[in-house]
Design an enzyme around this catalytic site. Structure first.
Site, PDB file in Angstrom:
ATOM      1  N   GLU A 162       0.834  -1.212   0.000  1.00 56.14           N
ATOM      2  CA  GLU A 162       0.000   0.000   0.000  1.00 56.14           C
ATOM      3  C   GLU A 162       0.859   1.249   0.000  1.00 56.14           C
ATOM      4  O   GLU A 162       2.029   1.218   0.372  1.00 56.14           O
ATOM      5  CB  GLU A 162      -0.917   0.019   1.213  1.00 56.14           C
ATOM      6  CG  GLU A 162      -0.301  -0.404   2.511  1.00 56.14           C
ATOM      7  CD  GLU A 162       0.932   0.346   2.924  1.00 56.14           C
ATOM      8  OE1 GLU A 162       0.895   1.605   2.882  1.00 56.14           O
ATOM      9  OE2 GLU A 162       1.932  -0.299   3.312  1.00 56.14           O
ATOM     10  N   GLU A 305       4.525  -0.467   0.972  1.00 54.42           N
ATOM     11  CA  GLU A 305       4.638  -0.741  -0.475  1.00 54.42           C
ATOM     12  C   GLU A 305       4.650  -2.238  -0.774  1.00 54.42           C
ATOM     13  O   GLU A 305       4.867  -2.626  -1.918  1.00 54.42           O
ATOM     14  CB  GLU A 305       5.921  -0.163  -1.102  1.00 54.42           C
ATOM     15  CG  GLU A 305       6.131   1.301  -0.954  1.00 54.42           C
ATOM     16  CD  GLU A 305       7.454   1.767  -1.594  1.00 54.42           C
ATOM     17  OE1 GLU A 305       8.172   0.943  -2.191  1.00 54.42           O
ATOM     18  OE2 GLU A 305       7.740   2.961  -1.486  1.00 54.42           O
TER      19      GLU A 305
END
Lengths: 334, 334
Positions: A162, A305
């Protein structure tokens, strides 16, 4: 998952050419992969990571060390190939899918971008629910769809990541609400807050829970009130992966907040979740304990991420490889 | 290694598109790889693991859960491709070299076998030095030669492993002698001793140190008295890797005993050593602390063969990849 297959995999491990138990945590890990993939010889090849990006209304409360514009900037960086997850996915031979589920700014089309923008960021949860029901379901659906898309293109081992300025605040509120831990125990420095910033962030999380925590009587309602569009997408992604019987690797604090929601919605999802690492965010350990998952390593990561999840791919493949490719004492004639 | 390059690599990390420090231990790890490989963009491709096998006279004292014949049996299993290190090396894309430096039994020729048999096992260190000086040097030389052989064939990232029934006893004696830790603190269950076996093993280590510890006044003499032919070969392998400026990944307790000797002989060797994991053998943590090395993970491994080192290859490549391939904020225009 198939409990009998799990037990058979453990029994096979005990017969392999090594002292029983000498591969430590790799043995139950390989057996779990066997049970999930439905074979004593698991081959979790075809690796993919989906990174969901969205903005957060609560960023207006000054809960991050970075301005909101960094979300879109980092999405452009993912598409240009310059971020950590690009380097790590390439090193691990993993396909990378970037999904815009709610970035506040426009992002130009790009072959590696899936545009599923549900809204231009969430509402500020200090004043009410972060999402409408329609937004919540659309974001969850984007996550399910991403899992199906990757599986249809050959991915067997999935991970979610994310990007979203302000999303450790959302994850902290969700985690406190779902685990019962106090806000201060699950609220950390995120991308790098100083002491004053951390105190402000803890106060925001406390205020949010105080204001409408009681109305969040079930997991999806908690997600709608305190979550983010990328957290909802990750929730859908985990549920979708489990429905596809695909092992899915957790990243850090925000990803695991989504896993808390997914496991609360459907406890069977937990069987498909593999913890990669314990991050430096203090709430991550609380989440993992709540889920009953043990991380493979703790390298002090706090990036998100999907970076930590992708780093774990090689260890999962190692656990599968020994179970799949080693000889038993009998086979080796020893 | 180049301290200035290490500092420049850390500075580059601080400029990459992520919150500074958010990749935790991967940042100094990547910087160390940069310093060792002499470039800000380290590419530790070309992976290889050498497994050194030899027998131990002290096995006659009943210090192992397995009979001595298992050493040769496992070498044959390595050559047939059925052991853990075969599965893990294949999964990691690493070349595997098996070196017989002192197996007590005959081992048939095989394309994957390097026959450098110095003796048919060591002498029993309960009665005197395990090796003659000639044996010691020949085994060390085989290790140096293995490192040179692998490097000449393109290996950039090396790891060493071992097989030898009785070798945790040798490693415990060496570790106690070189670190000053008491025998009971560094003697473990090896391949699976019960409580009575462990007590016997501790007594053997104490007796050996008592009998001729004082005569081992320098590291090579300690290696000659308490070591094994495969431990001597690993010592040579680490010294050889450092001379070639190749990063070399440590495995568990026996491999790290050899690293203690190598670092005592030539302190600069330490800069080339990368700790993979902390094993379940209690003495491994003592060794790593003595060397000032922090392991990347602790999965309760206690197998040897280089298995834990090979598992770490992917994490080392991840650390190199982010430093090498990520964009800086300036490059990304953020």
């Amino acid at each position: 998952v198939d409990e009998k297959l799990y037990q058979r995999a453990l029994a096979r491990h005990a017969a392999l050419t090594k002292p029983p138990g000498s591969l430590g945590a790799l043995e139950p890990l390989g057996a779990r992969l066997a049970a999930v993939l439905g074979t004593l010889k698991p081959r979790p090849e075809g690796r993919a990571v989906a990174v969901f990006a969205a903005d957060h209304g609560v960023a207006a409360a000054g809960v991050s060390a970075y301005p909101q514009s960094v979300t879109a900037g980092m999405v452009r960086n993912f598409l240009a190939g310059g971020a950590a997850v690009n380097a790590l996915a390439a090193a691990a031979g993993a396909k990378l899918l970037i999904v815009d589920v709610g970035v506040a700014a426009d992002v130009d089309d790009h072959p590696a971008l899936w545009s599923r923008k549900v809204a231009r960021g969430t509402r500020n949860m200090l004043h009410g629910p972060a999402m409408t029901r329609a937004e919540l379901f659309a974001a969850c659906a984007a996550g399910v769809e991403a899992a199906e898309h990757l599986a249809a293109r050959g991915a067997v081992l999935l991970a979610g990541g994310e990007m979203g300025i302000g999303n450790t605040t959302a994850a902290a509120a969700l985690t406190a609400h779902l685990t019962g831990a106090p806000a201060r125990a699950v609220t950390g420095r995120g991308s790098g807050l100083d002491d004053a910033g951390l105190a402000r962030k803890v106060a925001v999380v406390e205020q949010v829970l105080e204001r409408h925590g009681e109305q969040a009587t079930e997991p999806l309602e908690a997600l709608r009130r305190f979550g983010g569009l990328e957290i909802a997408a990750l929730t859908g992604f985990y549920v979708g992966a489990a429905a596809l019987r695909a092992p899915v690797v957790l990243d850090g604090f925000i990803a695991t907040a989504a896993a808390l929601v997914a496991a609360a919605l459907a406890p069977a999802v937990r069987d498909y979740l593999f913890a990669a690492h314990r991050s430096q965010e203090p709430g991550h350990a609380v989440q993992l304990q709540h889920l009953g998952l043990t991380p493979l390593f703790d390298l002090g990561l706090r990036l998100g991420e999907g970076s930590g999840a992708v780093l774990a791919f090689g260890l999962l493949e190692g656990a599968a490889a020994v179970l799949r490719d080693m000889a038993t004492f009998e086979e080796a004639g020893l």
